[in-house]
Design a protein around this motif. Structure first.
Motif, PDB file in Angstrom:
ATOM      1  N   GLY A   1      51.043  62.064  47.999  1.00 46.35           N
ATOM      2  CA  GLY A   1      52.450  62.188  48.637  1.00 46.35           C
ATOM      3  C   GLY A   1      53.138  61.112  49.122  1.00 46.35           C
ATOM      4  O   GLY A   1      52.619  59.836  49.022  1.00 46.35           O
ATOM      5  N   GLN A   2      54.380  61.147  49.705  1.00 40.27           N
ATOM      6  CA  GLN A   2      55.163  60.039  50.099  1.00 40.27           C
ATOM      7  C   GLN A   2      55.375  60.229  51.640  1.00 40.27           C
ATOM      8  O   GLN A   2      55.706  61.348  52.314  1.00 40.27           O
ATOM      9  N   GLY A   3      55.032  59.012  52.381  1.00 41.76           N
ATOM     10  CA  GLY A   3      55.353  59.085  53.829  1.00 41.76           C
ATOM     11  C   GLY A   3      53.971  59.149  54.654  1.00 41.76           C
ATOM     12  O   GLY A   3      53.056  59.778  54.090  1.00 41.76           O
ATOM     13  N   ILE A   4      53.916  58.571  55.839  1.00 48.07           N
ATOM     14  CA  ILE A   4      53.060  58.725  56.898  1.00 48.07           C
ATOM     15  C   ILE A   4      52.452  60.109  57.058  1.00 48.07           C
ATOM     16  O   ILE A   4      51.197  60.364  57.324  1.00 48.07           O
ATOM     17  N   GLU A   5      53.516  61.072  57.003  1.00 49.71           N
ATOM     18  CA  GLU A   5      53.237  62.320  57.410  1.00 49.71           C
ATOM     19  C   GLU A   5      52.180  62.956  56.218  1.00 49.71           C
ATOM     20  O   GLU A   5      51.496  64.044  56.601  1.00 49.71           O
ATOM     21  N   ASN A   6      51.981  62.358  55.327  1.00 46.61           N
ATOM     22  CA  ASN A   6      51.027  62.934  53.981  1.00 46.61           C
ATOM     23  C   ASN A   6      49.664  62.122  54.381  1.00 46.61           C
ATOM     24  O   ASN A   6      48.826  62.480  53.374  1.00 46.61           O
ATOM     25  N   ILE A   7      49.375  61.338  55.109  1.00 41.09           N
ATOM     26  CA  ILE A   7      48.363  60.585  55.209  1.00 41.09           C
ATOM     27  C   ILE A   7      47.031  61.949  55.463  1.00 41.09           C
ATOM     28  O   ILE A   7      46.042  61.802  54.847  1.00 41.09           O
ATOM     29  N   GLN A   8      47.258  62.862  56.296  1.00 37.51           N
ATOM     30  CA  GLN A   8      46.229  63.886  56.403  1.00 37.51           C
ATOM     31  C   GLN A   8      45.993  64.742  55.264  1.00 37.51           C
ATOM     32  O   GLN A   8      44.859  64.957  54.824  1.00 37.51           O
ATOM     33  N   ALA A   9      47.038  65.041  54.571  1.00 33.03           N
ATOM     34  CA  ALA A   9      46.847  65.563  53.264  1.00 33.03           C
ATOM     35  C   ALA A   9      46.062  64.710  52.308  1.00 33.03           C
ATOM     36  O   ALA A   9      45.044  65.341  51.483  1.00 33.03           O
ATOM     37  N   ALA A  10      46.174  63.578  52.174  1.00 31.11           N
ATOM     38  CA  ALA A  10      45.648  62.845  51.306  1.00 31.11           C
ATOM     39  C   ALA A  10      44.102  62.589  51.730  1.00 31.11           C
ATOM     40  O   ALA A  10      43.203  62.511  50.984  1.00 31.11           O
ATOM     41  N   ILE A  11      43.898  62.577  53.060  1.00 35.34           N
ATOM     42  CA  ILE A  11      42.052  62.401  53.516  1.00 35.34           C
ATOM     43  C   ILE A  11      41.703  63.535  53.031  1.00 35.34           C
ATOM     44  O   ILE A  11      40.487  63.462  52.639  1.00 35.34           O
ATOM     45  N   ASP A  12      42.123  64.845  53.279  1.00 35.59           N
ATOM     46  CA  ASP A  12      41.778  65.980  52.848  1.00 35.59           C
ATOM     47  C   ASP A  12      41.529  66.276  51.339  1.00 35.59           C
ATOM     48  O   ASP A  12      40.471  66.661  51.016  1.00 35.59           O
ATOM     49  N   LEU A  13      42.477  65.693  50.642  1.00 33.46           N
ATOM     50  CA  LEU A  13      42.342  65.641  49.184  1.00 33.46           C
ATOM     51  C   LEU A  13      41.077  64.608  48.835  1.00 33.46           C
ATOM     52  O   LEU A  13      40.227  64.954  48.039  1.00 33.46           O
ATOM     53  N   GLN A  14      40.927  63.474  49.210  1.00 34.03           N
ATOM     54  CA  GLN A  14      39.891  62.508  49.100  1.00 34.03           C
ATOM     55  C   GLN A  14      38.607  63.222  49.355  1.00 34.03           C
ATOM     56  O   GLN A  14      37.368  62.946  48.596  1.00 34.03           O
ATOM     57  N   ALA A  15      38.688  63.955  50.557  1.00 34.49           N
ATOM     58  CA  ALA A  15      37.387  64.636  50.839  1.00 34.49           C
ATOM     59  C   ALA A  15      36.548  65.789  49.641  1.00 34.49           C
ATOM     60  O   ALA A  15      35.511  65.936  49.715  1.00 34.49           O
ATOM     61  N   LYS A  16      37.478  66.184  48.935  1.00 37.23           N
ATOM     62  CA  LYS A  16      37.036  67.022  47.850  1.00 37.23           C
ATOM     63  C   LYS A  16      36.470  66.379  46.759  1.00 37.23           C
ATOM     64  O   LYS A  16      35.781  67.005  45.939  1.00 37.23           O
ATOM     65  N   GLY A  17      36.360  65.011  46.681  1.00 35.47           N
ATOM     66  CA  GLY A  17      35.890  64.274  45.689  1.00 35.47           C
ATOM     67  C   GLY A  17      36.989  64.041  44.477  1.00 35.47           C
ATOM     68  O   GLY A  17      37.718  64.498  44.079  1.00 35.47           O
ATOM     69  N   THR A  18      36.819  62.735  43.946  1.00 35.66           N
ATOM     70  CA  THR A  18      37.325  62.322  42.970  1.00 35.66           C
ATOM     71  C   THR A  18      36.566  61.572  41.863  1.00 35.66           C
ATOM     72  O   THR A  18      35.441  61.036  42.350  1.00 35.66           O
ATOM     73  N   SER A  19      36.917  61.350  40.632  1.00 34.29           N
ATOM     74  CA  SER A  19      36.345  60.836  39.697  1.00 34.29           C
ATOM     75  C   SER A  19      36.929  59.365  39.085  1.00 34.29           C
ATOM     76  O   SER A  19      38.226  60.036  38.262  1.00 34.29           O
ATOM     77  N   ALA A  20      36.683  58.327  39.225  1.00 35.09           N
ATOM     78  CA  ALA A  20      37.448  56.947  38.644  1.00 35.09           C
ATOM     79  C   ALA A  20      39.057  57.310  38.971  1.00 35.09           C
ATOM     80  O   ALA A  20      39.890  56.946  38.382  1.00 35.09           O
ATOM     81  N   GLN A  21      39.319  57.595  40.336  1.00 35.90           N
ATOM     82  CA  GLN A  21      40.385  57.495  40.994  1.00 35.90           C
ATOM     83  C   GLN A  21      40.287  57.278  42.266  1.00 35.90           C
ATOM     84  O   GLN A  21      39.119  57.343  43.088  1.00 35.90           O
ATOM     85  N   LYS A  22      41.410  57.001  42.986  1.00 37.54           N
ATOM     86  CA  LYS A  22      41.655  56.595  44.353  1.00 37.54           C
ATOM     87  C   LYS A  22      42.910  57.040  44.847  1.00 37.54           C
ATOM     88  O   LYS A  22      43.990  56.928  44.307  1.00 37.54           O
ATOM     89  N   VAL A  23      42.608  58.055  46.014  1.00 32.77           N
ATOM     90  CA  VAL A  23      43.743  58.616  46.728  1.00 32.77           C
ATOM     91  C   VAL A  23      44.878  57.705  47.375  1.00 32.77           C
ATOM     92  O   VAL A  23      44.118  56.932  48.111  1.00 32.77           O
ATOM     93  N   ILE A  24      46.166  57.760  47.232  1.00 31.88           N
ATOM     94  CA  ILE A  24      46.924  56.956  47.984  1.00 31.88           C
ATOM     95  C   ILE A  24      48.205  57.837  48.465  1.00 31.88           C
ATOM     96  O   ILE A  24      48.245  58.694  47.846  1.00 31.88           O
ATOM     97  N   VAL A  25      48.975  56.957  49.280  1.00 36.18           N
ATOM     98  CA  VAL A  25      50.126  57.705  49.873  1.00 36.18           C
ATOM     99  C   VAL A  25      51.136  56.413  49.584  1.00 36.18           C
ATOM    100  O   VAL A  25      50.835  55.362  50.023  1.00 36.18           O
ATOM    101  N   THR A  26      52.156  56.920  49.365  1.00 37.76           N
ATOM    102  CA  THR A  26      53.499  55.883  49.044  1.00 37.76           C
ATOM    103  C   THR A  26      54.172  55.899  50.059  1.00 37.76           C
ATOM    104  O   THR A  26      54.490  57.087  50.845  1.00 37.76           O
ATOM    105  N   LEU A  27      54.991  54.868  50.583  1.00 36.02           N
ATOM    106  CA  LEU A  27      55.772  54.906  51.599  1.00 36.02           C
ATOM    107  C   LEU A  27      57.413  54.323  51.325  1.00 36.02           C
ATOM    108  O   LEU A  27      57.336  53.691  50.320  1.00 36.02           O
TER     109      LEU A  27
END
Length: 337
Positions: A311-337
């Motif tokens: 997502g975009q914006g500081i307000e999407n940090i929580q959604a990004a952390i929740d997404l990362q907690a589900k697990g990723t493969s050869a990817q890293k979750v980020i947020v744009t500002l």
């Protein structure tokens, strides 16, 4: 300068973060102030939020990976200027200062933990680097760990092998590239779907970590080679297997690991790493000042793994952390500002 805002963790185990105003900071000696354009998420962020296992003073801000634009420099800084594009490791987890954390619009970076970013690399791609890079470097190059030859261009072959367990993750992706750049032949493990990925990063040989014969396969592959040591980038399930391989290989019986909690047999040294420690010794400068800027510009080191924009914006940090907690493969979750 515009006002600052941050994703605040108001108390232990609070969920979600509260987005509200934060101070605008002034960089001190050997510091730069960066306007963040992309922020990456690491597993430690979700763990700190949900488990509060690290001693923290609340309210606080988390986050370690930033890429953005320099808006102010400290009084002694000559390496950076206002307007420079940079990527860096925000070290607030070590300093306990809120200005040194990533989950906000503006972050203070130490100059020895920041690199110039060439125009052809996007902020999104660059933001995946810092903690994975620092963690890999801490285990590979610090004197109290593997103490490998530092990476350099042109590369200088050591004639030795390096084992990286878990090469497709954030730490592993950086460890492979750093090991190759330092002159080592890298042997790694991954799931079969990521074999091509880790080979593109420079791994000489890759093995399926879920294979029942992976230990024997790696021991056979390492026969006749001198092992400079190993880095376990996964921990837990991977650690005893890494120990088994190192114990039977010829060479250094030392394993740097991203997680502790395992007692190796006599003759094997296993030590857990912490990425921010390189800010306090020669390794931080060697990686972020001497090696990375040139390597990124020349394309000999690539930001990896690939970014997954939550997502975009500081307000999407929580959604990004929740997404990362589900697990990723050869990817890293980020947020744009």
């Amino acid at each position: 300068m515009a006002a600052n805002s941050a994703a605040w963790l108001t108390e232990a185990k609070a969920h979600p973060f509260q987005v509200k105003e934060a101070p605008v900071y002034t960089p001190e000696a050997s510091e730069i102030l960066v306007k963040n354009h992309a922020i990456a998420i690491n597993p430690v962020d979700g763990s700190l939020q949900s488990k509060a296992w690290w001693s923290m003073n609340y309210p606080t801000i988390l986050g370690q990976d930033v890429a953005g634009e320099v808006v102010s420099v400290g009084p002694d800084v000559t390496r950076f200027k206002v307007g420079d594009r940079v990527v860096g490791h925000a070290v607030g987890m070590a300093t306990k200062r809120i200005q040194d954390n990533a989950f906000q619009a503006y972050t203070i970076l130490q100059t020895n933990m920041a690199s110039e970013l060439p125009d052809n690399i996007t902020y999104e791609d660059a933001s995946v680097l810092p903690l994975g890079l620092s963690t890999a470097a801490s285990g590979l190059f610090q004197d109290e760990f593997l103490k490998l030859q530092l990476p350099a261009e042109p590369r200088r072959s050591t004639g030795q092998a390096l084992l990286i367990w878990g090469g497709a993750g954030s730490v592993g992706s950086n460890a492979i590239q750093l090991g190759v750049a330092a002159g080592y032949e890298v042997f790694t493990t991954a799931s079969p779907k990521n074999f091509d990925y880790v080979k593109k990063l420079g791994a000489s040989q890759v093995f399926d970590y879920n294979s029942a014969t992976v230990v024997d396969d790696l021991i056979n592959a390492l026969k006749g080679k001198i092992l400079a040591g190993a880095m376990d980038c996964v921990g837990f399930a991977g650690t005893p297997l890494t120990v088994d391989i190192v114990s039977k290989a010829e060479g250094n019986k030392f394993i740097s690991s991203v997680k502790g909690g395992f007692q190796p047999p006599e003759g094997i040294t296993l030590k857990s790493v912490f990425g921010t420690t390189i800010k306090d010794n020669h390794v931080g400068k060697a990686i972020y000042e001497d090696f990375l800027p040139k390597a990124l510009k020349e394309g000999s080191f690539i930001p990896a793994p690939s970014p997954l924009v939550a997502g975009q914006g500081i307000e999407n940090i929580q959604a990004a952390i929740d997404l990362q907690a589900k697990g990723t493969s050869a990817q890293k979750v980020i947020v744009t500002l």
